[in-house]
Motif scaffolding. Sequence first.
Motif, PDB file in Angstrom:
ATOM      1  N   ASP A 265      48.258  55.878  51.703  1.00 15.41           N
ATOM      2  CA  ASP A 265      48.389  55.450  50.308  1.00 15.41           C
ATOM      3  C   ASP A 265      47.299  54.435  49.937  1.00 15.41           C
ATOM      4  OD1 ASP A 265      50.562  57.069  50.058  1.00 15.41           O
ATOM      5  OD2 ASP A 265      52.037  55.447  50.374  1.00 15.41           O
ATOM      6  N   LYS A 266      47.039  53.538  50.886  1.00 14.80           N
ATOM      7  CA  LYS A 266      46.001  52.520  50.623  1.00 14.80           C
ATOM      8  C   LYS A 266      44.628  53.160  50.484  1.00 14.80           C
ATOM      9  CE  LYS A 266      44.400  48.046  52.291  1.00 14.80           C
ATOM     10  NZ  LYS A 266      44.523  47.013  53.336  1.00 14.80           N
TER      11      LYS A 266
ATOM     12  N   ARG B 257      44.404  54.726  47.097  1.00  9.93           N
ATOM     13  CA  ARG B 257      44.165  53.736  46.058  1.00  9.93           C
ATOM     14  C   ARG B 257      42.700  53.270  46.069  1.00  9.93           C
ATOM     15  NH1 ARG B 257      49.151  51.719  47.899  1.00  9.93           N
ATOM     16  NH2 ARG B 257      48.048  50.062  49.052  1.00  9.93           N
TER      17      ARG B 257
ATOM     18  N   LYS C  45      40.617  55.892  44.453  1.00 10.95           N
ATOM     19  CA  LYS C  45      40.709  55.833  42.993  1.00 10.95           C
ATOM     20  C   LYS C  45      39.890  54.658  42.440  1.00 10.95           C
ATOM     21  CE  LYS C  45      45.293  57.964  42.640  1.00 10.95           C
ATOM     22  NZ  LYS C  45      46.715  57.758  42.257  1.00 10.95           N
ATOM     23  N   ASP C  46      40.014  53.483  43.140  1.00 14.61           N
ATOM     24  CA  ASP C  46      39.244  52.326  42.687  1.00 14.61           C
ATOM     25  C   ASP C  46      37.741  52.596  42.789  1.00 14.61           C
ATOM     26  OD1 ASP C  46      41.586  51.019  42.228  1.00 14.61           O
ATOM     27  OD2 ASP C  46      41.543  49.865  44.109  1.00 14.61           O
TER      28      ASP C  46
END
Length: 286
Positions: free
Chosen positions: A12-13, A16, A19-20
Amino acid sequence: MKNIDPVKALDDKVERLKKDLKSLGDRIDNAQTDAAQHQLSTTNQIRDTTRKIAKTNERVTELAESVHRLERLLVALNRKVRAGETRKADFDNWPEIGKPLIAKILAGQEAYARKTFTPQEAKSRRKAIAEYDRLAHEAIDAAEALTTLPPNAEALWRKKYKQWQAIVGKQRPEAPDEDEHANDTAVKSAGNEAVAQARELIRARIEDAVANDLLFPAWFENMLGPAAPPGKADDWLYTATDVVLYRLLHDVTSPANALGTAPQEQGHRRTLHDRLIVECAEYRKA
């Protein structure tokens, strides 16, 4: 108690972060696009400004030429008006500066242009003449010996022939003429006095014309302008005197061209001509 899967949490990290990272990349792309558009806009503005400046410069040049033509027309009109109302200055006829005085000035200029020997140069020249005479005597003796040497005297024949060749093709240096040097000194002095006398007469007549507001000849105004520039009256008078003297010395009679045809050869006349051209151009612009 909630069971947290570390692998899933790490995934999940990572998602993220992806996406960032994508968001950051999009922002950079947008910034680059904005910068490129801004640069293009600035470039277009610079080009437009450059074109406007060029057109403005062309317009200014056209206006300057129009003003210059108008000034010339006004000067011509002013001359015509003054010609009908004003007495004219005569800077072409100088009975008080006769041919003998002019001849002295020209002779003085020629004397200054001639090569003169310093005492050291005269000494060196006399030494060179003595060396030439020595070689000449040796060459004459060698030439006579060549006609009498026996055929088998090859070494002596070569020596005499070398002595003869040492003088062949050479010329005896010209001796420094002490009398001519003394004569040149007298001619220079007489020329300087004649120049001072002629310049005094010319300047007095120009000053009289200025004081009485006489109409200058066309060639005079074409060269020096209609009047002395502010603050430069004395310099202007000095140059004007030289212009008139130049015409007298070199028999210039053109009604429009103050100095006539430019001299081709280097010398006093060429130097004076070029100086007057520069000085008078400055007075006309002032």
